[in-house]
Design an enzyme around this catalytic site. Structure first.
Site, PDB file in Angstrom:
ATOM      1  N   ARG A  66      12.677  -5.138  14.659  1.00  0.00           N
ATOM      2  CA  ARG A  66      13.857  -6.225  15.049  1.00  0.00           C
ATOM      3  C   ARG A  66      14.663  -5.749  16.313  1.00  0.00           C
ATOM      4  O   ARG A  66      14.825  -6.704  16.842  1.00  0.00           O
ATOM      5  CB  ARG A  66      14.768  -5.980  13.809  1.00  0.00           C
ATOM      6  CG  ARG A  66      14.292  -6.724  12.556  1.00  0.00           C
ATOM      7  CD  ARG A  66      15.301  -6.597  11.080  1.00  0.00           C
ATOM      8  NE  ARG A  66      15.158  -5.189  11.027  1.00  0.00           N
ATOM      9  CZ  ARG A  66      15.804  -4.578   9.941  1.00  0.00           C
ATOM     10  NH1 ARG A  66      16.240  -5.526   9.013  1.00  0.00           N
ATOM     11  NH2 ARG A  66      15.840  -3.315   9.655  1.00  0.00           N
ATOM     12  N   PRO A 109      28.347  -0.806   8.568  1.00  0.00           N
ATOM     13  CA  PRO A 109      28.990  -0.206   9.630  1.00  0.00           C
ATOM     14  C   PRO A 109      28.298   0.386  10.910  1.00  0.00           C
ATOM     15  O   PRO A 109      27.209   1.110  10.788  1.00  0.00           O
ATOM     16  CB  PRO A 109      29.838   1.288   8.984  1.00  0.00           C
ATOM     17  CG  PRO A 109      29.650   0.793   7.360  1.00  0.00           C
ATOM     18  CD  PRO A 109      28.451   0.033   7.419  1.00  0.00           C
ATOM     19  N   GLU A 118      18.736  11.118  16.575  1.00  0.00           N
ATOM     20  CA  GLU A 118      17.772   9.976  15.775  1.00  0.00           C
ATOM     21  C   GLU A 118      16.320  10.922  15.579  1.00  0.00           C
ATOM     22  O   GLU A 118      15.602  11.360  16.244  1.00  0.00           O
ATOM     23  CB  GLU A 118      17.543   8.643  16.805  1.00  0.00           C
ATOM     24  CG  GLU A 118      18.693   8.080  16.862  1.00  0.00           C
ATOM     25  CD  GLU A 118      18.431   6.608  17.681  1.00  0.00           C
ATOM     26  OE1 GLU A 118      17.340   6.738  18.115  1.00  0.00           O
ATOM     27  OE2 GLU A 118      19.207   5.760  17.460  1.00  0.00           O
ATOM     28  N   GLY A 309      -8.720 -13.723 -16.772  1.00  0.00           N
ATOM     29  CA  GLY A 309      -8.125 -13.131 -18.086  1.00  0.00           C
ATOM     30  C   GLY A 309      -8.019 -13.928 -19.271  1.00  0.00           C
ATOM     31  O   GLY A 309      -7.262 -13.573 -20.002  1.00  0.00           O
ATOM     32  N   HIS A 751      -6.328  -9.057  -6.262  1.00  0.00           N
ATOM     33  CA  HIS A 751      -6.498  -7.861  -6.549  1.00  0.00           C
ATOM     34  C   HIS A 751      -5.359  -7.004  -5.965  1.00  0.00           C
ATOM     35  O   HIS A 751      -4.961  -7.052  -4.854  1.00  0.00           O
ATOM     36  CB  HIS A 751      -7.876  -7.191  -6.251  1.00  0.00           C
ATOM     37  CG  HIS A 751      -9.114  -7.788  -6.884  1.00  0.00           C
ATOM     38  ND1 HIS A 751     -10.493  -7.620  -6.585  1.00  0.00           N
ATOM     39  CD2 HIS A 751      -9.091  -8.393  -8.093  1.00  0.00           C
ATOM     40  CE1 HIS A 751     -11.347  -8.122  -7.218  1.00  0.00           C
ATOM     41  NE2 HIS A 751     -10.436  -8.655  -8.331  1.00  0.00           N
ATOM     42  N   LEU A 770     -19.951  -2.149   9.212  1.00  0.00           N
ATOM     43  CA  LEU A 770     -21.027  -1.694   8.493  1.00  0.00           C
ATOM     44  C   LEU A 770     -22.398  -2.369   8.928  1.00  0.00           C
ATOM     45  O   LEU A 770     -23.414  -1.634   9.068  1.00  0.00           O
ATOM     46  CB  LEU A 770     -20.989  -2.662   7.191  1.00  0.00           C
ATOM     47  CG  LEU A 770     -19.869  -2.021   6.105  1.00  0.00           C
ATOM     48  CD1 LEU A 770     -19.311  -3.202   5.156  1.00  0.00           C
ATOM     49  CD2 LEU A 770     -20.372  -0.809   5.323  1.00  0.00           C
ATOM     50  N   PRO A 778     -24.341 -10.150   6.042  1.00  0.00           N
ATOM     51  CA  PRO A 778     -24.550 -11.609   6.497  1.00  0.00           C
ATOM     52  C   PRO A 778     -23.444 -12.244   7.302  1.00  0.00           C
ATOM     53  O   PRO A 778     -22.325 -11.255   7.458  1.00  0.00           O
ATOM     54  CB  PRO A 778     -24.612 -12.277   5.055  1.00  0.00           C
ATOM     55  CG  PRO A 778     -23.889 -11.574   4.134  1.00  0.00           C
ATOM     56  CD  PRO A 778     -24.061  -9.975   4.570  1.00  0.00           C
TER      57      PRO A 778
END
Length: 1092
Positions: A66, A109, A118, A309, A751, A770, A778
């Site tokens: 940000r 604040p 920091e 399910g 998932h 791969l 493919p």
């Protein structure tokens, strides 16, 4: 999905409440939230520090960096904050590819500090443990912390010490800050573990002489741990990723999902889009989204979602109507398409779930036609043929274009059809019906076992089990190469009778000598036997309350299949691993907290146990063994030739997609040798590499197929294995989730592990890696079958694989319940009912939904009318019934029924026994005169007999007139109950002929004796006959039939039950002891010679 991002405010709220540290954490709970609805006066009253402190303001909407984006207002007074918010509130902002509106801000604040004060700290979870990153230079310019930061890993079950932090993380920190930082970081890690965080980043963490300040914070928690952390978390609101709005429909589906054992997910991507999906299965839903995006539909894809399910008909109806409602709100110039897709289900009854979708389509047929919606359906699994038939029929009856396809069509082919990239077949070929697979077409009832125990392809080596190798002292136990063989025995945890029967049917068609299930464990009942079928024969399977007993009595068992719930799966798996005989455990449950899964993985590695799951359907080894519902029902087992081994082994994350792989491999090769679905969670118990290496070392496997997905880095180990020569067999790979990189905002797929946290975890990156490593990859999932076939054909051509002659399996009788579900048989019902139906969406009384009963304020009388008389009675009739129940409710403790109830209650009997004792006294002499009175008076009146003639005849026959006479009441002491009913009946009934006749009889009987009045039983009996005959709801024959079958006595039984229960409760409340009747109230009349 488990790891979910929380807002900065929520994260800090947790930290300030629950971190246990000696370090002085400053500005605890000093933050204020600002939205479009904020009242600034009220805000300053609640947070008076806003008026006195210098302030910082920033959006709290899961936006990264940000500060660099200029989205932080620093060192402002309250007026400055108001102006800053006014300039940003509801303004569209672009962050990366995402465009969103700023609407939620956090004010804190301002903390004056130097750059040297920091620091950067981050904790994140991996399979092996939690990584702690620390950098001595925090803030906006921290840069690439992955390469710059110091790091250490806290292994699973290990505890972090301050010395470790000081030595490994704080090497560049000034000495005067090391003690504070080491103490705080250890406390932070403990807090992170206690509240089930999966990611926690603080940047910057400011350390001054006053203490520690947490300036900016980002965090994710494991949402599946809600049942553990609910007391601390409370009700969490998970904000959507920046750039995507939170829609009420998403919240509605999330609520349905939370209340259901099934999985229901919905994410709206573009509500104006023309391509909508309703996909069954977490893996399949990703594949469909990939294919849509591959074909150029990313900008028109309206939603992502899935249902799986085995949801009920009502749940699929609610899910479908939500989708249809959303897609019919805005028209699209090209019309819209709805893709109802899915892989081949393992255990979901496709026809049952399609009923809910069909209901929704019928409800929305008008809007669907108005918006020119075309529907494409592709599905497989239990009873899918009936589901597809019903779906096709609704298209014909409604006029909505619905194109229906089964397992003969490639799973994603309908996407190309829907988007105009491939033609729509006029009459798609249909696979044989379930029944055709199971009805024996040959004369042979049994195929000799020896012809099918070897693999389908030659040559073959013996396929005996490879035991776990003995490990050297101090090293983890080695795991078995062969998990399942033809003699494998398993224990099933949970009362999953359907899954066990499916395993036994599979065993039978594989010509196993004995069932693969040795016993079941179910802690909620005592030890007993459960009946199952082995072919045609019924057998009994032992069920044990305690796992230890099951293990002791079945030492041959080395596999545990756990259907334990997500709450009990961890404990039951830990218990199972205490038994050295167990080498493999399949955990079916979805939603186990990741921290618990990691502990299970660590323990399993130490003990040499292979875990399949969690969140899996299991795995299958054709001809040998299958886990639970894997592979679906017998029709799919036979269609995919899973009753004998082929030459191709596969590993997948998704259970539904593993069944789709069974289908693809059976159509393009000689079949499956073994297949495992490792599960969709972030940390599956065993990995792709674990199983690929097993397949590499298994002589019967000639080629390997791996279906990976977005999220995680396990696929890179396959790349490394291929490069290093550890994997030499051909490997065909595809990672699903390629669409994720095309979306503007982050999407959490079905998932839990399907979410990329960095570029290397994307499906696109893994597919390319791969491919570069030498795997066969493919261009899309659409082409996966073609690539598998190409590789297989090469292996056949060079002689590596020699296909053998196909031999048919033995037939297995179909279960009666399933045959009936398929409509193959019919049988007369054992019971018939016409008053109530509880099977549908809501309870129905005589055709009237229960919601309508309450909406119409029918009351008890109205319900009784529906259930007893199958009529909706007039209002006055309902009121009369209720009055009858009120006046018959009780008549004191002296009457025989109440007396019996009281005696029983005082003898210590329960409510039911005491009530029954009282009810058994009801008959002609007590309370049962309603029916008899109605019959006697009706017969006399209908025969034209005058009242005097009726009285004289009864006297002549020596019979009592039922309903006439009272022991206490008389013409001079009238029964007010009768008077109340008489006034109501005379005022509201349209005709009272029989009542008037009975009152004429009363005049005659009371002239002889004052207490021979028409009593309350008699009055209700004759008045009810008038009601039945004249209310307009019954024919004369129907009215007489209800009198004949005893309906009127039911009024007294129902009413007096209230009184009997009252007497029972009264005696218990008064704590009355055992009743013994006093001697002086008994007249002893023994024969003279026996008297004392």
């Amino acid at each position: 999905m488990s790891a979910k991002a929380i807002s900065e405010q929520t994260g800090k709220d947790f930290l300030y409440k629950y971190i246990c540290t000696s370090v002085d954490v400053q500005n605890r709970f000093s933050y204020a939230r600002v939205t479009t609805e904020t009242d600034w006066d009220r805000l300053t009253q609640e947070h008076p520090w806003l008026l006195t402190e210098r302030l910082v303001v920033k959006p709290d909407q899961l936006i990264k960096r940000r500060g660099k984006l200029g989205l932080v207002g620093i060192n402002l007074d309250l007026q400055g904050v108001k102006e800053w918010v006014r300039g940003h509130l509801m303004k569209e902002t672009t962050v990366g590819k995402a465009k969103g509106v700023l609407k939620n801000f956090l004010i804190e604040p301002f903390v004056p500090h130097t750059q040297e004060e920091e620091f950067y700290v981050c904790i994140y979870a991996t399979r092996e443990g939690d990584h702690v990153l620390f950098h001595h230079e925090g803030g906006m310019e921290v840069g690439d912390v992955d390469t710059k930061a110091q790091r250490l890993m806290v292994a699973v079950d290990d505890k972090l010490s301050e010395d470790q932090v000081r030595d490994q993380l704080l090497t560049h920190v000034p000495e005067n800050k090391k003690e504070v930082l080491s103490s705080f970081i250890v406390s932070l890690v403990n807090f992170y573990e206690d509240l089930y965080f999966t990611y926690l980043e603080i940047n910057p963490l400011v350390v001054t002489d006053q203490g520690v300040y947490v300036l900016d914070m980002a965090a994710k928690i494991d949402a599946t741990a809600d049942y553990i952390c609910k007391a601390k978390w409370g009700d969490i609101e998970f904000p959507p990723p920046f750039g995507r709005e939170a829609y009420p429909e998403e919240a509605y589906i999330a609520d349905l999902d939370a209340k259901s054992g099934a999985s229901l997910k919905l994410t709206l991507l573009n509500p104006c889009g023309r391509i909508w999906t309703m996909v069954a299965g977490g893996g399949a839903s990703v594949v469909y989204s990939d294919t849509i995006c591959d074909l150029g539909g990313v900008d028109e894809l309206a939603n992502y979602g899935e249902y799986s399910g085995a949801p009920s008909e009502q749940q699929t109806y609610d899910y479908a109507k939500t989708i249809l409602s959303l897609m019919t709100r805005e028209k699209h110039p090209e019309g819209k398409v709805l893709i109802i897709g899915g892989s081949i289900a393992n255990f979901t009854n496709v026809a049952a779930t399609f009923k809910g979708i069909v209901r929704a389509i019928k409800d929305y047929q008008g809007p669907l036609k108005e918006h020119e919606v075309t529907i494409f359906v592709r599905r497989g699994g239990p009873n899918y043929q009936e589901g597809l038939r019903v779906m096709g029929e609704v298209g014909k009856t409604t006029g909505i274009p619905i194109h229906v396809f089964g397992t003969e069509t490639h799973m994603t082919a309908i996407v190309g059809m829907a988007m105009g990239h491939r033609p729509i077949p006029n009459q798609p070929p249909m696979d044989a019906h379930t029944a055709n697979f199971l009805l024996n077409a040959s004369n042979s009832a049994m195929t000799p076992a020896a012809t099918r125990t070897a693999s389908f392809s030659e040559p073959r080596t013996p396929n005996d089990a490879t035991p776990a190798k003995k490990s050297k002292a101090g090293l983890p136990a080695a795991k078995a190469t062969t998990l399942f063989r033809k003699q494998t025995k398993a224990i099933v945890w949970g009362m999953q009778t359907r899954a066990v029967q499916g395993m036994m049917d599979f065993d039978y068609v594989c010509s196993r000598d004995e069932p693969s299930v040795a016993a079941m464990v179910y802690p909620f009942t005592g030890d007993h036997k459960q009946k199952f079928y082995w072919g045609h024969k019924e057998i009994l399977l032992p069920v044990y309350k305690n796992m230890a007993d099951a293990m002791k009595r079945h030492p041959e068992v080395d596999v545990l299949i756990s259907f334990a719930s997500l709450r009990s799966a961890y404990d039951s798996t830990i218990e199972a691993m205490q038994h050295p005989q167990i080498h493999t455990i399949a955990i079916i449950a979805e939603g186990i907290p990741e921290a618990q899964t990691r502990k299970l993985i660590k323990m399993a590695d130490e003990k040499g146990v292979t875990i399949i799951g969690p969140a899996t359907v299991g795995g299958i080894k054709p001809g040998c063994f299958k886990i639970g519902n894997t592979g679906g029902m017998l029709d799919n087992i036979l269609a995919s030739k899973l009753y004998r081994p082929g030459s191709v082994a596969y590993v997948s994350r998704s259970g539904g997609m593993s069944n789709e792989l069974n289908n693809i491999i059976s159509r393009t090769t000689d079949g499956v040798y073994e297949g495992v679905a490792i599960g969709g969670d972030r940390y599956p118990g065993s990995t792709f590499m674990d199983h690929v290496l097993r397949y590499q070392d298994t002589p019967g496997v000639e080629m390997i197929v791996m279906l990976g997905e977005i999220g995680g880095t396990e696929e890179y180990k396959i790349c490394q294995g291929i490069r290093e020569g550890r994997i030499t067999k051909p490997v065909v790979c595809w990672c699903i989730g390629t669409c994720a990189t095309m979306f503007a905002s982050e999407v959490q797929f079905g998932h839990a592990g399907a979410c990329a946290n960095q570029a290397s975890e994307t499906a696109v990156a893994k597919n390319q890696a791969l491919r570069d490593a030498g795997a066969y990859v493919p261009k899309s999932f659409d082409e996966l079958g073609n690539v598998i076939k190409t590789v297989y054909d090469e292996l056949v051509a060079n002689g590596t694989i020699i296909p053998a002659q196909e031999v048919p399996p033995p037939t297995v009788p179909m279960d009666y319940s399933w045959a009936r579900e398929l409509g193959l048989i019919r049988k007369p019902a054992s019971f018939m009912t016409s008053i109530c139906d509880e099977r549908g969406q809501e309870l129905i009384y005589a055709g009237m939904p229960i919601t309508e009963v309450f909406k119409e304020e029918m009351g008890l009388g109205g319900v009784l009318g529906l259930l007893w008389f199958q009529r909706r009675l007039p209002r006055y009739a309902c009121q009369f019934i209720e009055m009858c129940l009120m006046v018959t409710a009780d008549h004191g403790p002296a009457v025989s029924g109440a007396h019996n109830t009281i005696v029983c209650a005082r003898a210590g009997k329960d409510l039911i026994s005491s009530l029954t004792s009282g009810l058994l006294t009801i008959g002609d002499r007590f309370g049962g005169a309603l029916d008899a009175a109605a019959k006697q008076f009706s017969k006399a009146f209908d025969s034209g007999m005058l009242p005097m003639e009726f009285v004289n005849k009864m006297k002549k026959d020596g019979k009592l007139i039922m309903g006439i006479g009272h022991r206490v009441k008389s013409i001079n002491n009238p029964d007010m109950r009768v008077q109340i009913l008489k006034d109501f009946v005379k005022q509201h009934f349209t005709s009272t002929q029989l009542l008037d006749y009975a009152l004429d009889v009363e005049k005659i009987t009371t002239s002889k004796k004052p207490n021979l009045i028409l009593n309350v039983d008699g009055f209700i009996g004759v008045a009810f006959v008038d009601l039945l005959r004249t209310c307009g709801g019954f024919t004369r024959d129907e009215a007489d039939e209800f009198v004949e079958i005893g309906a009127l006595n039911g009024i007294f039984v129902l009413g007096r039950s209230m009184g009997f229960i009252g007497h029972y409760l009264d005696q218990k409340r008064l704590k009355q002891g055992l009743y013994r009747h006093p001697w002086d109230d008994i007249s002893y009349v023994l024969p003279e010679h026996m008297s004392m």
